[in-house]
Design a protein around this motif. Structure first.
Motif, mmCIF file in Angstrom:
data_model
loop_
_atom_site.group_PDB
_atom_site.id
_atom_site.type_symbol
_atom_site.label_atom_id
_atom_site.label_comp_id
_atom_site.label_asym_id
_atom_site.label_seq_id
_atom_site.Cartn_x
_atom_site.Cartn_y
_atom_site.Cartn_z
ATOM 1 N N ALA A 224 -6.618 5.401 0.278
ATOM 2 C CA ALA A 224 -7.680 4.400 0.200
ATOM 3 C C ALA A 224 -7.553 3.581 -1.082
ATOM 4 O O ALA A 224 -7.654 2.344 -1.062
ATOM 5 N N LEU A 225 -7.318 4.237 -2.211
ATOM 6 C CA LEU A 225 -7.123 3.514 -3.473
ATOM 7 C C LEU A 225 -5.910 2.593 -3.383
ATOM 8 O O LEU A 225 -5.957 1.442 -3.841
ATOM 9 N N ALA A 226 -4.820 3.088 -2.803
ATOM 10 C CA ALA A 226 -3.616 2.268 -2.668
ATOM 11 C C ALA A 226 -3.880 1.054 -1.786
ATOM 12 O O ALA A 226 -3.419 -0.064 -2.079
ATOM 13 N N LEU B 52 5.920 7.897 -9.621
ATOM 14 C CA LEU B 52 7.225 7.245 -9.563
ATOM 15 C C LEU B 52 7.294 6.332 -8.352
ATOM 16 O O LEU B 52 6.875 6.709 -7.251
ATOM 17 N N SER B 53 7.806 5.125 -8.569
ATOM 18 C CA SER B 53 8.117 4.224 -7.467
ATOM 19 C C SER B 53 9.489 3.635 -7.738
ATOM 20 O O SER B 53 9.686 2.950 -8.747
ATOM 21 N N THR B 54 10.449 3.916 -6.875
ATOM 22 C CA THR B 54 11.805 3.395 -7.096
ATOM 23 C C THR B 54 11.846 1.883 -6.969
ATOM 24 O O THR B 54 12.796 1.254 -7.409
ATOM 25 N N ALA C 160 0.833 -1.207 0.000
ATOM 26 C CA ALA C 160 0.000 0.000 0.000
ATOM 27 C C ALA C 160 0.867 1.257 0.000
ATOM 28 O O ALA C 160 0.539 2.244 -0.681
ATOM 29 N N GLU C 161 1.993 1.251 0.718
ATOM 30 C CA GLU C 161 2.861 2.423 0.764
ATOM 31 C C GLU C 161 3.525 2.674 -0.588
ATOM 32 O O GLU C 161 3.620 3.810 -1.045
ATOM 33 N N ARG C 162 4.006 1.613 -1.227
ATOM 34 C CA ARG C 162 4.624 1.772 -2.548
ATOM 35 C C ARG C 162 3.610 2.261 -3.566
ATOM 36 O O ARG C 162 3.918 3.112 -4.406
ATOM 37 N N TYR D 52 -6.081 -1.497 -3.903
ATOM 38 C CA TYR D 52 -5.428 -2.199 -5.016
ATOM 39 C C TYR D 52 -4.206 -3.004 -4.575
ATOM 40 O O TYR D 52 -3.849 -3.989 -5.226
ATOM 41 N N ALA D 53 -3.587 -2.631 -3.458
ATOM 42 C CA ALA D 53 -2.583 -3.531 -2.888
ATOM 43 C C ALA D 53 -3.254 -4.833 -2.455
ATOM 44 O O ALA D 53 -2.676 -5.916 -2.582
ATOM 45 N N TRP D 54 -4.495 -4.715 -1.988
ATOM 46 C CA TRP D 54 -5.253 -5.904 -1.589
ATOM 47 C C TRP D 54 -5.618 -6.769 -2.798
ATOM 48 O O TRP D 54 -5.496 -7.994 -2.747
#
Length: 435
Positions: free
Chosen positions: A296-298, A268-270, A257-259, A301-303
């Motif tokens: 909330a979206l993160a 951007l996500s390293t 969720a954090e990424r 969708y991580a889920w």
């Protein structure tokens, strides 16, 4: 001779009767298909809307990425004209500014809500499902009223989008009533799952509705309807491949969720990649949306991707440079000349924290489309001016050269078998993106 003449007349009568019957059937169908007109109103006074409701509507418009389909480069925001390519032709985004004649200034809230939920214009005409009313239909009244307040307080812009260019008879809007009967889902709102938390619930409400993420990230059927049974299994958008957001996600590292929040907020996500193609405008809008909604979206969708490569969240990624160069010498030479200054390990861009090519999903997908499109179109910073950038090579490299460097990159950093017929893949990508 008289017998032949009589036979010909009989056939002409039959054809005329069939034609009349067909016209009658079409007329009856058109009458049945047309929804009632909702009376025009005077454009509401912008001052009549509560300021807090307008602010909330602005945030919801960013979540819904409304400007991307209803604005054209160099034009006024929400004034329409954006071409949306479909297998059936081109549809142009409508003007949703409050201009009374070319926009929605004469629309009451009831007309606006009907269009969002049923895909029907104020005049009773059916709207094309490029407008995702199949996803917007469960948006709450409070949110629709906030969106209405926001749009009705924009500057009115007189702008008539180009006429849609669709294969016959799809330009005849009553046909869409038949499409709705066959393809529009009839499901109601999803049951709450309080055990997953309020943030998850909010993410599902936005993601499955206003943000309409599944519209791009799900496959389409013969009638271009979203295949709900394969939701988030990957789809196509504006000539790009929208990768799966389910257990089949090709992401090399786990999307936490954090990424995912960092990616949606900054483009951007390293640990993964930079936003490209249609995701660029999405992250541009989400960077300006309420933080809690993006979280909330993160979370949601991580889920949905929770089972994807969960056991390989931090894999060891090999660099098969020597092997790839032997297999694809032309591609290796092109990479050294055009790409190495930014993408070789130790290059300034890599030191500055840009994603490693091994981590991006494009080289691990089962098709080369996104890799090819990034080379053709490049990248523009989606959120901040100093964000990820890459020049476009559509005008400087041939299809053969792009195919060669793509094959080399897949062999060096990708996973899975080599992609076949890459020159055709490049030509197809050019055609779909208008390069």
């Amino acid at each position: 001779m008289s017998a032949e003449r009589g036979t010909r007349r009989s056939w002409l009568r039959i054809l005329a009767l069939v034609a009349l019957a067909l016209v009658a059937v079409l007329a009856i169908f058109a009458l049945w298909a047309r929804a009632p007109t909702i009376a025009a109103i005077e454009r509401p006074d912008p001052a009549s809307f509560d300021r807090s409701e307008v602010v909330r509507g602005a945030a919801l418009a960013r979540i819904g990425n409304c400007a991307s389909c209803h604005s054209v480069a160099g034009g006024r925001v929400y004034a329409g004209g954006t071409p949306i390519e479909t297998p059936f032709g081109t549809i142009f985004g409508s003007n949703i500014t409050p201009d009374p004649e070319t926009g929605i200034g004469a629309w009451s809230y009831e007309a606006f809500a009907r269009s969002m939920r049923e895909g029907v214009g104020r005049d009773g005409s059916h709207l094309y499902p490029a407008f995702p009313y199949d996803r917007l239909r469960h948006t709450s009244d409070a949110d629709l009223r906030a969106l209405y307040a926001f749009l009705m307080t924009r500057d009115a812009v007189r702008a008539e989008p180009p006429a849609n260019a669709l294969i016959p008879p799809l330009g005849w809007r009553p046909v869409l009533a038949g499409w709705k009967l066959l393809a529009l889902p009839r499901t109601g709102p999803q049951a709450p799952q309080p055990q997953l938390g309020a943030l998850w619930e909010r993410g599902r409400y936005l993601g499955e509705g206003l943000a309409h993420c599944a519209s791009c990230h799900s496959p389409r059927g013969l009638l271009q309807q979203e295949v709900r049974e394969q939701a988030y299994a990957g789809g196509w958008s504006d000539g790009w491949y929208a990768p799966p957001l389910d257990a089949s996600s090709p992401a090399v590292r786990e999307w936490t969720a954090e990424r995912l929040y960092a990616y949606l907020r900054t483009g951007l996500s390293t640990a993964h990649a930079a936003a490209a193609g249609p995701m660029g405008p999405v992250t541009h809008n989400l960077a300006r949306a309420p933080e809690r909604d993006v979280r909330a979206l993160a979370t949601y969708y991580a889920w949905t991707m929770r089972e994807a490569r969960a056991a390989r969240s931090e894999p060891v990624l090999p660099d098969r440079g020597a092997v790839a160069a032997r297999a694809h010498p032309a591609g290796a030479a092109l990479f050294r000349g055009a790409c190495a200054a930014c993408h070789e390990p130790g290059a300034p861009m890599m030191v500055a924290g840009r994603p490693d090519l091994r981590l991006g999903s494009p080289l691990h997908q089962d098709n080369p489309r996104d890799t090819v499109q990034i080379i053709l179109q490049g990248l523009e910073p989606p959120v901040e001016p100093n964000g990820p950038y890459m020049p476009a090579y559509a005008d400087t490299l041939t299809d053969t050269q792009i195919a060669a460097v793509t094959a080399y990159m897949r062999a060096r950093w990708g996973s899975g078998p080599e992609w076949g017929d890459l020159e055709k893949a490049v030509a197809d990508a050019r055609a779909e993106s208008g390069e």
